[in-house]
Design an enzyme around this catalytic site. Structure first.
Site, short mmCIF file in Angstrom:
data_model
loop_
_atom_site.label_atom_id
_atom_site.label_comp_id
_atom_site.label_asym_id
_atom_site.label_seq_id
_atom_site.Cartn_x
_atom_site.Cartn_y
_atom_site.Cartn_z
N LEU A 163 0.81 -1.22 0.00
CA LEU A 163 0.00 0.00 0.00
C LEU A 163 0.84 1.27 0.00
O LEU A 163 1.85 1.36 0.68
CB LEU A 163 -0.93 0.00 1.22
CG LEU A 163 -1.88 -1.20 1.30
CD1 LEU A 163 -2.75 -1.11 2.54
CD2 LEU A 163 -2.74 -1.33 0.05
N HIS A 187 -3.49 4.27 -2.30
CA HIS A 187 -4.43 3.34 -1.67
C HIS A 187 -5.03 3.97 -0.40
O HIS A 187 -6.24 3.85 -0.15
CB HIS A 187 -3.72 2.05 -1.24
CG HIS A 187 -3.12 1.27 -2.36
ND1 HIS A 187 -1.76 1.09 -2.49
CD2 HIS A 187 -3.68 0.59 -3.38
CE1 HIS A 187 -1.51 0.33 -3.55
NE2 HIS A 187 -2.66 0.02 -4.11
N GLN A 208 -5.80 -12.31 -12.46
CA GLN A 208 -5.72 -11.11 -13.30
C GLN A 208 -4.31 -10.89 -13.87
O GLN A 208 -4.08 -9.90 -14.55
CB GLN A 208 -6.22 -9.87 -12.56
CG GLN A 208 -5.32 -9.37 -11.45
CD GLN A 208 -6.01 -8.28 -10.64
OE1 GLN A 208 -6.98 -8.52 -9.95
NE2 GLN A 208 -5.48 -7.06 -10.73
N GLN A 239 -10.46 -0.09 -15.59
CA GLN A 239 -10.96 -0.98 -14.54
C GLN A 239 -12.25 -0.43 -13.93
O GLN A 239 -13.22 -1.16 -13.74
CB GLN A 239 -9.88 -1.14 -13.46
CG GLN A 239 -10.33 -1.87 -12.22
CD GLN A 239 -9.15 -2.21 -11.32
OE1 GLN A 239 -8.44 -3.16 -11.56
NE2 GLN A 239 -8.95 -1.43 -10.28
N LEU A 278 1.32 7.51 -8.28
CA LEU A 278 1.78 6.48 -7.34
C LEU A 278 1.35 5.11 -7.83
O LEU A 278 0.23 4.94 -8.31
CB LEU A 278 1.19 6.75 -5.96
CG LEU A 278 1.61 8.07 -5.30
CD1 LEU A 278 0.99 8.18 -3.91
CD2 LEU A 278 3.12 8.19 -5.21
N SER A 279 2.24 4.15 -7.72
CA SER A 279 1.95 2.78 -8.13
C SER A 279 2.87 1.84 -7.37
O SER A 279 4.04 2.18 -7.11
CB SER A 279 2.19 2.62 -9.64
OG SER A 279 2.31 1.24 -9.98
P1 AMP Z 1 -3.97 -2.14 -6.76
O1 AMP Z 1 -3.49 -2.53 -5.41
O2 AMP Z 1 -2.89 -1.67 -7.67
O3 AMP Z 1 -4.88 -3.17 -7.38
O4 AMP Z 1 -4.88 -0.86 -6.53
C1 AMP Z 1 -5.95 -0.87 -5.64
C2 AMP Z 1 -6.78 0.35 -5.85
O5 AMP Z 1 -5.98 1.52 -5.63
C3 AMP Z 1 -7.35 0.47 -7.26
O6 AMP Z 1 -8.67 0.94 -7.19
C4 AMP Z 1 -6.43 1.47 -7.89
O7 AMP Z 1 -7.04 2.19 -8.94
C5 AMP Z 1 -6.13 2.38 -6.72
N1 AMP Z 1 -4.90 3.15 -6.94
C6 AMP Z 1 -3.71 2.68 -7.38
N2 AMP Z 1 -2.84 3.70 -7.52
C7 AMP Z 1 -3.50 4.83 -7.18
C8 AMP Z 1 -3.15 6.21 -7.14
N3 AMP Z 1 -1.93 6.64 -7.48
N4 AMP Z 1 -4.09 7.11 -6.74
C9 AMP Z 1 -5.34 6.69 -6.40
N5 AMP Z 1 -5.73 5.40 -6.41
C10 AMP Z 1 -4.82 4.49 -6.81
#
Ligand code: AMP
Length: 280
Positions: free
Chosen positions: A33, A37, A61, A153, A184-185
């Site tokens: 996270l 998140h 996925q 998505q 952020l990723s």
């Molecule tokens: P994930 O863990 O990558 O599957 O992401 C979980 C949720 O967090 C998804 O709804 C993503 O779209 C959201 N999310 C991921 N990165 C960001 C971000 N930089 N800003 C806002 N939401 C995000």
């Protein structure tokens, strides 16, 4: 904050919360996270009596050659972050709990998930819709929060909810970025400093397109050409797609109607696959 790993425990708690008349919000995640998140959890906490965060790296996925094994897993620090952000329950099952031996049922949205990500990741959204449908049945939330970062998505899930009559409101949260603009990723941690600098071009290209729209340039081909040109200046970047699409249907648009279209980019920065988008 409670941490649950079994479907039965989660369903039992969900029933209990519902019977007490609580409003339940769900934030599905794959863990590792970051602030993006956490912003979703905070948004959920504003509207819910109980926020359930699911943490599950969903194998269905990921494609056969994708980064499922390399995907970061750090449950302990995730739990702490969830607690601080206002979650009351974390649901963190293992893969066998959700996909026991012999598992054979999938949920497939057949239109919105086809272009963009669907081209290079053919079974990706089948995995997403399946896990989200399962989580909706297990947690029975009143609403669920998803990030605009994954624009396709969100569109696919909204369609699934509508088509399958799930009684769940879908809340879309804005993309959180580092101060320099990088979205952020969880995958950003794989970037070296040099790669990270190059990755900034994605957001710059998106911003350029948005500023062109604001100056009256609505022709998608011109906007895509400019973004492609900007990305092309970076030798580590290989574009997977740069497209302007309707934000609900993901169909290509020829002329942008402000607020209704997004520019979506997917690109490799060396071996790291990044996506980003902007509402035009
Ligand atoms: P994930 O863990 O990558 O599957 O992401 C979980 C949720 O967090 C998804 O709804 C993503 O779209 C959201 N999310 C991921 N990165 C960001 C971000 N930089 N800003 C806002 N939401 C995000």
């Amino acid at each position: 904050m409670q941490t649950l790993t079994s479907v039965f425990e989660m369903q039992t708690l969900a029933e209990d919360l519902r019977s007490k008349g609580q409003i339940v919000g769900l934030v599905p995640t794959m863990g590792a996270l970051h602030e993006g998140h956490l912003s979703l959890i905070r948004i959920a906490a504003e509207r819910a009596d109980s926020v359930v965060v699911s943490i599950f790296v969903n194998p269905t996925q990921f494609g056969p050659n994708e980064d499922f094994n390399r995907y970061p897993r750090e449950l302990e620090s995730d739990l702490e972050k969830c607690r601080e952000a206002g979650a009351s329950v974390v649901f963190a099952p293992n893969a066998e709990e959700l996909y026991p031996k012999g598992y054979s049922t999938y949920v497939v949205e057949e239109f919105i998930g086809k272009p963009l990500e669907g081209v290079s990741r053919p079974n990706h959204f089948r995995g997403v819709t399946t896990i989200v449908a399962k989580l909706f049945n297990i947690v029975r939330p009143d609403f669920a929060v998803f990030g605009q970062k994954d624009a396709q998505q969100v569109a696919v899930i909204k369609k699934m909810v509508n088509d399958l009559h799930f009684m769940v409101d879908i809340v879309t949260a804005p993309t959180l970025r580092d101060p320099d603009g990088l979205a952020l990723s969880s995958r950003n941690r794989h970037l070296t400093n040099t790669q990270r600098q190059e990755a900034l071009a994605l957001h710059r290209a998106l911003q350029k397109a948005k500023s062109m729209v604001e100056s009256g340039e609505y022709r998608s081909d011109r906007l895509v050409a400019e973004a492609t040109h900007l990305l092309g200046e970076h030798r580590r970047i290989r574009i997977i797609y740069t497209s302007i699409v309707d934000r609900c249907t993901m169909e290509p648009v020829r002329d942008v109607i402000p607020g209704k279209a997004i520019m979506a980019i997917a690109a490799w920065v060396d071996e790291v696959r990044l996506i980003d988008n902007i509402i035009l």
